[in-house]
Design a protein around this motif. Structure first.
Motif, PDB file in Angstrom:
ATOM      1  N   GLU A 394       0.389  -1.218  -0.108  1.00 60.12           N
ATOM      2  CA  GLU A 394       0.135  -0.169   0.107  1.00 60.12           C
ATOM      3  C   GLU A 394       1.123   0.935  -0.039  1.00 60.12           C
ATOM      4  O   GLU A 394       0.626   2.090  -0.494  1.00 60.12           O
ATOM      5  N   ALA A 395       2.056   1.212   0.613  1.00 63.17           N
ATOM      6  CA  ALA A 395       3.011   2.197   0.625  1.00 63.17           C
ATOM      7  C   ALA A 395       3.175   3.055  -0.402  1.00 63.17           C
ATOM      8  O   ALA A 395       3.218   3.902  -1.173  1.00 63.17           O
ATOM      9  N   GLU A 396       3.954   2.304  -1.727  1.00 62.41           N
ATOM     10  CA  GLU A 396       3.818   2.248  -3.250  1.00 62.41           C
ATOM     11  C   GLU A 396       2.958   2.647  -3.890  1.00 62.41           C
ATOM     12  O   GLU A 396       2.856   3.347  -4.708  1.00 62.41           O
ATOM     13  N   LYS A 397       1.882   2.110  -3.594  1.00 58.52           N
ATOM     14  CA  LYS A 397       0.377   2.867  -3.657  1.00 58.52           C
ATOM     15  C   LYS A 397       0.205   4.095  -4.115  1.00 58.52           C
ATOM     16  O   LYS A 397      -0.448   5.034  -4.208  1.00 58.52           O
ATOM     17  N   ALA A 398       0.639   4.914  -2.172  1.00 63.13           N
ATOM     18  CA  ALA A 398       0.248   5.562  -2.183  1.00 63.13           C
ATOM     19  C   ALA A 398       1.113   6.513  -2.811  1.00 63.13           C
ATOM     20  O   ALA A 398       0.623   7.791  -2.434  1.00 63.13           O
ATOM     21  N   GLN A 399       2.402   5.772  -2.735  1.00 66.96           N
ATOM     22  CA  GLN A 399       3.199   7.280  -3.383  1.00 66.96           C
ATOM     23  C   GLN A 399       2.927   8.032  -5.205  1.00 66.96           C
ATOM     24  O   GLN A 399       2.935   8.653  -5.247  1.00 66.96           O
ATOM     25  N   SER A 401       0.126   9.630  -7.241  1.00 67.62           N
ATOM     26  CA  SER A 401      -1.734   9.830  -6.807  1.00 67.62           C
ATOM     27  C   SER A 401      -2.413  10.306  -7.850  1.00 67.62           C
ATOM     28  O   SER A 401      -1.516  10.564  -9.400  1.00 67.62           O
ATOM     29  N   MET A 402      -3.357   9.643  -8.832  1.00 67.03           N
ATOM     30  CA  MET A 402      -4.219  10.027  -9.852  1.00 67.03           C
ATOM     31  C   MET A 402      -5.190  10.830 -10.044  1.00 67.03           C
ATOM     32  O   MET A 402      -6.337  11.400  -8.929  1.00 67.03           O
ATOM     33  N   ASP A 403      -5.170  12.301 -11.110  1.00 70.06           N
ATOM     34  CA  ASP A 403      -5.964  12.951 -11.587  1.00 70.06           C
ATOM     35  C   ASP A 403      -6.345  13.346 -12.488  1.00 70.06           C
ATOM     36  O   ASP A 403      -5.776  13.756 -13.359  1.00 70.06           O
ATOM     37  N   ILE A 404      -7.280  12.367 -12.967  1.00 71.02           N
ATOM     38  CA  ILE A 404      -7.403  11.615 -14.764  1.00 71.02           C
ATOM     39  C   ILE A 404      -9.008  11.746 -14.223  1.00 71.02           C
ATOM     40  O   ILE A 404      -9.949  11.747 -13.846  1.00 71.02           O
ATOM     41  N   PRO A 405      -9.695  13.273 -15.018  1.00 76.98           N
ATOM     42  CA  PRO A 405     -11.200  13.400 -14.821  1.00 76.98           C
ATOM     43  C   PRO A 405     -11.548  12.296 -16.001  1.00 76.98           C
ATOM     44  O   PRO A 405     -10.841  12.003 -17.047  1.00 76.98           O
ATOM     45  N   GLY A 437       1.872  10.761  -2.088  1.00 74.87           N
ATOM     46  CA  GLY A 437       1.251  11.401  -3.072  1.00 74.87           C
ATOM     47  C   GLY A 437       2.984  12.759  -4.193  1.00 74.87           C
ATOM     48  O   GLY A 437       2.754  13.708  -5.010  1.00 74.87           O
ATOM     49  N   ALA A 438       3.239  12.102  -4.001  1.00 73.77           N
ATOM     50  CA  ALA A 438       5.051  12.383  -4.404  1.00 73.77           C
ATOM     51  C   ALA A 438       5.007  11.926  -5.760  1.00 73.77           C
ATOM     52  O   ALA A 438       5.568  13.043  -6.721  1.00 73.77           O
ATOM     53  N   ILE A 439       4.585  11.404  -5.841  1.00 73.14           N
ATOM     54  CA  ILE A 439       4.294  11.155  -7.697  1.00 73.14           C
ATOM     55  C   ILE A 439       3.065  11.355  -8.635  1.00 73.14           C
ATOM     56  O   ILE A 439       1.840  10.417  -7.592  1.00 73.14           O
ATOM     57  N   ALA A 440       2.210  12.025  -8.842  1.00 73.95           N
ATOM     58  CA  ALA A 440       1.971  12.753  -9.236  1.00 73.95           C
ATOM     59  C   ALA A 440       1.252  12.279 -11.292  1.00 73.95           C
ATOM     60  O   ALA A 440       2.018  12.825 -11.776  1.00 73.95           O
ATOM     61  N   ASP A 456       6.916  14.535 -10.686  1.00 71.32           N
ATOM     62  CA  ASP A 456       7.186  14.155  -9.270  1.00 71.32           C
ATOM     63  C   ASP A 456       8.014  15.571  -8.075  1.00 71.32           C
ATOM     64  O   ASP A 456       8.162  16.167  -8.579  1.00 71.32           O
ATOM     65  N   ASP A 457       8.030  14.547  -7.020  1.00 70.10           N
ATOM     66  CA  ASP A 457       8.995  15.891  -6.335  1.00 70.10           C
ATOM     67  C   ASP A 457      10.282  15.839  -5.769  1.00 70.10           C
ATOM     68  O   ASP A 457      11.098  16.384  -5.145  1.00 70.10           O
ATOM     69  N   GLY A 458      11.138  15.387  -6.895  1.00 73.14           N
ATOM     70  CA  GLY A 458      12.317  14.549  -6.946  1.00 73.14           C
ATOM     71  C   GLY A 458      13.254  15.896  -7.071  1.00 73.14           C
ATOM     72  O   GLY A 458      12.711  17.214  -6.849  1.00 73.14           O
ATOM     73  N   PRO A 459      14.773  15.616  -6.755  1.00 71.99           N
ATOM     74  CA  PRO A 459      15.734  16.940  -6.715  1.00 71.99           C
ATOM     75  C   PRO A 459      15.663  17.544  -8.258  1.00 71.99           C
ATOM     76  O   PRO A 459      16.110  18.821  -8.794  1.00 71.99           O
TER      77      PRO A 459
END
Length: 518
Positions: A394-399, A401-405, A437-440, A456-459
């Motif tokens: 679940e942690a990997e899934k939570a990483q 997030s999907m926002d597609i209408p 949500g680190a990857i959208a 993503d929220d990486g460097p």
């Protein structure tokens, strides 16, 4: 006997000669008016009638003689102007003396002739004409005073003489400005003609066809390449509907700035057209024509050249892990300790997987031309993809997030889109944080185009690496092949889409843009 070459007349001299012709016509009219109507109608020469008639007759004959074109050749232009002005001043002052002095309208007429002299004269000669008229009028007034005749006051005569200088100088100034403007206009006109000639030559030699059409799709201009591509003989003013009806219909349907598309003209193949808005009001719409088969052939040549470089790079990249595998295998045969065998086996497996990934990427690149486009519902497609991509809890899934209408579609090959998303999300997971949500992954639709974004929220990506990001074999990861993003962009182009890296404050922001429908 060799004749002397005729010196070309400068544009300024032509304008002065034209002004002199009009001034001579005015002189001739005035001289005839004095000769035939000066005594009876105008009432001049009341003090010396015979003298007035003699002067008027001499003035008429002189003006007529000096007005012939041959006089310019015999005397020269500037000398002729001076002689004519001297004749004007002397004749008018003598008629003024015979008519009662400077009280009548003759001084005003003399100002008009001085203005004409200022227009056709040059330099200091204009001041000479005004000074001669001033001396002549003052002398006439002085003679009248000394001989006991009624004479105007010298102050009034002096004001008239000042007017001589003012009118002559103002006329000369205006003439100079007019000549300068005329010379400038002629120079600009010559530059414009030269520039137009150059532009026409460039358009004729362009490899693309060029059509200039008005609002009614009538042909205003075209180049030979347009006739070759369309297989038609075009004529200025002809209607495009009569020449190429299929292209005219497409242009009428897709009217607007930046419209483009493809059209098949008979058996000549597919022609690609692109509409450019007019550069000025009433300037006509520009349509560029290209042979799509030639474009594809050129693209194929570029791809073949790139494939050659790619093959050389693959050979180099495969040689390194194979060397490591061979060396590890040799050591494995000599190693007797279990711990060493495990380490060497791991080395063999890692490099074998690297070779396998490299081969898989190259095979995917070879299948780019077999894209089967369909309208993929992005919400369901990305949801199923994420279920496959995040299988480790679940942690990997939570990483992610999907926002597609709902209802958004993307015209894409299913396998190609799967591989592009896998490459983008694998890179994002490699550099992003582990927070939820680190990857959208989000999507939007605008004017028939669908945007699918991975953030993503990486460097982020260093500025010096941004220009090399989509090049083959460029990677900053120790175990990367450097083909992931390169193949992703190639697959996007094979599906009539584009893959770009967008600017963002933090992390990496990739955007895949393509049509919503096939």
């Amino acid at each position: 006997m060799t004749e002397a070459p005729v010196r070309p007349v400068a544009p300024g001299d032509l304008a002065r000669r034209a002004s002199l012709r009009y001034l001579n016509l005015f002189r001739l009219f005035i001289a005839a008016l004095f000769l035939f109507f000066g005594r009876t109608v105008i009432g001049l020469g009341n003090e010396a009638p015979v003298f007035f008639v003699v002067v008027a007759l001499a003035y008429f004959v002189t003006v007529l003689a000096l007005g012939f074109p041959d006089a310019v050749r015999r005397l020269g232009f500037d000398r002729l102007v001076t002689v004519q002005m001297v004749v004007d001043i002397v004749a008018l002052v003598l008629m003024m003396h015979a008519s009662g002095g400077a009280r009548g309208g003759l001084p005003t007429l003399l100002m008009v002739l001085l203005a004409g002299g200022g227009l056709v004269g040059q330099g200091r000669w204009v001041l000479f004409y005004a000074a001669l008229a001033t001396v002549a009028v003052l002398t006439e007034n002085g003679v009248r005073t000394l001989t006991g005749h009624e004479a105007p006051e010298f102050f009034a005569v002096g004001m008239v003489c000042i007017g001589f200088f003012g009118v002559a100088l103002m006329a000369r100034y205006l003439a100079s400005r007019a000549l300068a403007n005329e010379a400038l206009a002629e120079a600009r006109g010559a530059d414009l003609v030269q520039q137009r000639t150059i532009n026409e030559r460039i358009i004729e030699d362009m490899p693309d066809g060029v059509l200039v059409l008005d609002e009614d799709l009538r042909v205003l201009q075209f180049n030979p390449q347009a006739e070759r591509l369309l297989g038609r003989t075009l004529g200025p003013g002809g209607h495009l509907v009569d020449a190429v009806p299929v292209l005219a219909a497409r242009l009428a349907e897709a009217a607007g700035e930046g419209a483009s598309g493809e059209v098949i003209v008979d058996d000549r193949g597919t022609i690609e057209y692109r509409v450019v808005p007019p550069v000025a009001a009433g300037g006509g719409t520009i349509v560029y024509l290209q042979d799509l088969e030639e474009i594809q052939a050129q693209a194929q040549q570029i791809k073949l050249a790139a494939l050659g470089r790619l093959t050389a790079g693959i050979a180099h990249e495969i040689r390194n892990p194979l060397t490591a595998v061979s060396h590890a295998a040799e050591l494995l045969r000599e190693e007797k300790r279990a711990e060493g065998q495990i380490r060497l086996t791991r080395i063999i497996n890692d490099n074998a997987q690297r070779i396998e990934q490299l081969v898989r990427d190259v095979l995917s690149l070879g299948r780019r031309d077999r894209a089967m486009l369909e309208a993929l519902p992005l919400q369901a497609f990305v949801r199923d993809f994420l279920d496959e991509f995040t299988l480790h809890g679940e942690a990997e899934k939570a990483q992610v997030s999907m926002d597609i209408p709902d209802g958004i579609t993307l015209a894409f090959d299913r396998a190609h889109l799967h591989q592009i998303l896998w490459n983008l999300l694998a890179n994002a997971r490699r550099y992003a944080s582990e927070r939820p949500g680190a990857i959208a992954v989000r999507a939007s639709r605008d004017d028939g185009l669908t945007r699918l974004e991975v953030i993503d929220d990486g460097p982020g990506i260093a500025p010096e690496h941004r220009t090399q990001l989509f090049e083959p074999f460029f990677t900053t990861h120790a175990k990367g092949t450097g083909l992931g993003l390169y193949i992703a962009r190639e697959l996007a182009e094979a599906n009539r889409a584009s893959l770009r890296l967008l600017d963002t404050e933090r992390g990496a922001h990739f955007c895949l843009t393509g049509p919503s429908q096939p």
